[in-house]
Design a protein around this motif. Sequence first.
Motif, PDB file in Angstrom:
ATOM      1  N   PRO A 232       3.078  -2.671  -7.635  1.00 48.48           N
ATOM      2  CA  PRO A 232       1.926  -2.912  -6.752  1.00 48.48           C
ATOM      3  C   PRO A 232       2.263  -3.711  -5.508  1.00 48.48           C
ATOM      4  N   ASP A 233       3.349  -4.466  -5.509  1.00 43.82           N
ATOM      5  CA  ASP A 233       3.653  -5.325  -4.370  1.00 43.82           C
ATOM      6  C   ASP A 233       4.615  -4.693  -3.387  1.00 43.82           C
ATOM      7  N   ARG A 234       4.970  -3.426  -3.576  1.00 46.56           N
ATOM      8  CA  ARG A 234       5.916  -2.756  -2.711  1.00 46.56           C
ATOM      9  C   ARG A 234       5.193  -1.887  -1.687  1.00 46.56           C
ATOM     10  N   THR A 235       5.873  -1.652  -0.548  1.00 49.02           N
ATOM     11  CA  THR A 235       5.373  -0.692   0.435  1.00 49.02           C
ATOM     12  C   THR A 235       5.937   0.670   0.062  1.00 49.02           C
ATOM     13  N   LEU A 236       5.042   1.620  -0.222  1.00 50.82           N
ATOM     14  CA  LEU A 236       5.456   2.946  -0.666  1.00 50.82           C
ATOM     15  C   LEU A 236       5.187   3.971   0.441  1.00 50.82           C
TER      16      LEU A 236
ATOM     17  N   ARG B 208       0.843  -1.186   0.000  1.00 48.18           N
ATOM     18  CA  ARG B 208       0.000   0.000   0.000  1.00 48.18           C
ATOM     19  C   ARG B 208       0.886   1.248   0.000  1.00 48.18           C
ATOM     20  N   MET B 209       0.280   2.350  -0.425  1.00 56.29           N
ATOM     21  CA  MET B 209       0.995   3.626  -0.517  1.00 56.29           C
ATOM     22  C   MET B 209       0.509   4.544   0.591  1.00 56.29           C
ATOM     23  N   THR B 210       1.478   5.039   1.371  1.00 61.40           N
ATOM     24  CA  THR B 210       1.183   5.976   2.463  1.00 61.40           C
ATOM     25  C   THR B 210       1.815   7.320   2.134  1.00 61.40           C
ATOM     26  N   ALA B 211       1.048   8.383   2.242  1.00 64.06           N
ATOM     27  CA  ALA B 211       1.545   9.729   1.960  1.00 64.06           C
ATOM     28  C   ALA B 211       1.619  10.523   3.265  1.00 64.06           C
TER      29      ALA B 211
ATOM     30  N   ARG C 251      17.801  -2.880  -6.674  1.00 63.47           N
ATOM     31  CA  ARG C 251      18.091  -3.578  -5.421  1.00 63.47           C
ATOM     32  C   ARG C 251      16.943  -4.483  -4.980  1.00 63.47           C
ATOM     33  N   ARG C 252      15.862  -4.465  -5.763  1.00 62.67           N
ATOM     34  CA  ARG C 252      14.660  -5.241  -5.443  1.00 62.67           C
ATOM     35  C   ARG C 252      14.179  -4.942  -4.019  1.00 62.67           C
ATOM     36  N   PRO C 253      13.935  -3.658  -3.722  1.00 66.03           N
ATOM     37  CA  PRO C 253      13.537  -3.300  -2.346  1.00 66.03           C
ATOM     38  C   PRO C 253      12.093  -3.695  -2.079  1.00 66.03           C
ATOM     39  N   GLN C 254      11.799  -3.876  -0.816  1.00 67.28           N
ATOM     40  CA  GLN C 254      10.438  -4.143  -0.405  1.00 67.28           C
ATOM     41  C   GLN C 254       9.742  -2.866   0.069  1.00 67.28           C
ATOM     42  N   ILE C 255      10.540  -1.880   0.455  1.00 67.01           N
ATOM     43  CA  ILE C 255      10.014  -0.591   0.912  1.00 67.01           C
ATOM     44  C   ILE C 255      10.696   0.502   0.093  1.00 67.01           C
ATOM     45  N   ILE C 256       9.897   1.352  -0.532  1.00 71.16           N
ATOM     46  CA  ILE C 256      10.427   2.445  -1.353  1.00 71.16           C
ATOM     47  C   ILE C 256       9.949   3.761  -0.758  1.00 71.16           C
TER      48      ILE C 256
END
Length: 724
Positions: free
Chosen positions: A670-674, A514-517, A640-645
């Motif tokens: 879509p599968d990353r934590t933004l 999910r994307m958090t702003a 780097r194939r990060p899980q959190i961007i």
Amino acid sequence: MTFAAGVAALVCALCVDLTVFYARASVETPGVPVRLSVLWGFALLRFWALAAATRLTLGRVRRLLLRVITAHSLLPAVFETGSTALYPGEEAGGRCGRLADARCWLLFVAASLSAALFWEVTIPDSDEDAAAAAREQKKKARVQFLRVVKLYRPDYPLLGGGLVFLTLAVVCEMSIPFYTGQIIDILGSQYQRNQFRSALLFMGLYSLGSSLSLSLSPSSSLSAGCRGGILTCAIGSFTCRMKLQLFGALTKQEIGFFEVTKPGDITNRLSNDTVRMGESVCLNVNVLLRTFIRTVGMITLMMSLSWKLTLLILLETPVTGLVQNIYDTHDQRLQLAMQDSMAEASEAVREVLSNVNVVRSFNAEQHEAGRYGRSLVKTQDLKTRRGCFRAVSLLVQRLTGLCTQVLMLYYGRQFIQSGQMTVGSLLSFMLYQSDVGTNIRTLVYCVGATLKSVGAAERVFEYMDRRPVVSTDGTLRPDDLSGHVRFNRLTFAYPSNPDRTVLQDLSLELKPGRMTALVGPSGGGKTTCVSLLERFYEPQAGEILLDNEPLKSYDHGFLHRKVAMVGQDPVLFSGSIRDNIAYGLTDCSMEEVQEAARLAHAHDFIQQMGRGYDTEVGEGGGQLSKSEKQRIAIARALVRRPQIIILDEITSSLDTESESEVQQALSGLPDRTLLVIAHKLSTIEKADQIVVISGGVVEDRGSHQDLMEKKGSYYKLVEKLFAE
């Protein structure tokens, strides 16, 4: 203590001392061993008697007075023992041995007072606190010096080779005056060809190997050249290692360290102190050993030529050392005063030149000229005093040296007439004497200079030994990471401003996929949350959990591959586009670079460039547009194939077309934590969760539609900052 008590103490000590002194002279002892035993027994008795008398009358014995008593009690014993050992064929001690009288007693008193005074001036310890601090500082300097020596371990073979050539050079140099005297004796007596040729041959060989050749040019000396080349290689190798170790230690420090440390201090220690650190061992120890070997060798050869003249020459050293110490003390004070005066004059000039219109409007030209003139007169007066003091100091030293040389020539002539020396021996002695005083002073200076030179090493070790506040000792490397982040009651203040709390009991959750702003006014704490998630800092309270594990438990390299950040103004380094995308990765293939570039919508414009992925970006990425730099920075994060961007204001300064391209790049994740920090409504509306942070606390959270319906702080922020 009253004046009468002091006089009584002096009279009492004088009576005790004279009683024991003359009692020793009246004792007849057959045989050298018995006489020396009795001599030292009386010396110790004299010491205890004087110390006891002084203690009873004064109550407390100062260190200076104790040194005077010690030297005064032991000097006769030392003198007679040395005379017996060095001159066994004569009546031991001469006039001041067994036949002691008042003149000898006065001589020993004067010698004791001079020795104690010299010690007190050169190594003062009257102030107990200052003495303790000085001893602690010297102890610390010795520890640092030994540590530098240990760090030279890989260069020990080079240092050993330099020491061999150093010893060879000094030994050869010291032998030249000896053979010069032999040649003079051969020429002055009956000429013998073989001895003359032999002396010339050895003198030539020693001149070739010495550190000072016959031409007095060190560069033409074989040993000096080899020694210099070897030591230069050792210094270069050591400096390179220390710079690398220091740079490695600096890169491991936390971000707060660089905020509170001046960049000039860091670069100075990295570029200058590491060089001085290496030279403190190689150059200073080189001079120290060379001077020590020369001094010991010269004194030994002088003693073999005439021990009486040698003792006479050595009497000059304490006097010149005392004069030099007094001069250094006063000269330093005058130099500091002169620097202050010059600074005052410069400040006067600066004030006038920067405010000349004010000076002109108040008609103060003459006043300012007078003020500047007074500063110049004061500076010139200090320079004159310093020059006069230097002239007097040099005059005293030259007169002392002249008197010593006159006495040496006078007694040398008597020794030649009595057959104790030859003309050549006296010439050799004079050649040695011309350097021995300078060598002793250099030796004393080098000991202090060597310990002082490790000050640079102390500054380097301060950074090398520093442990970062943000620990990188974590070991956790899970195979599967979902990217669930929870900020748990964080409280934080920056190290550069610890009194201002930026985050106060803040709690926040970032859900996987999910994307958090983060939104809010500037200075509210949004960027601080990002910095803490990147582990640039350590919170004062609370913790950040990643998949329910503390962030500090994760391996440093693993964490920064799984948590990637793209900033508003991404930094690119000089090199190719490929180098910048694979920055910091040693096992990154070209296929992985291209795949990351496609995900970041950067592959097409890279291919259109002349050299493709090998295109140089220029200094700071100056050959690329801002949109292109942003997409390369995104590719650098994705490779780097990060899980959190983390995206920090990456669209704030882009035009509509460039912003659309960046948004397309982000939509493919879509599968990353933004985690996004933004001020553009077009970016924030797409967030699954919007968190309003103000004053270091969370004021509101929810989706865009929910927060707008609540008409709380987010609604007001939209009206104030985002409405067109």
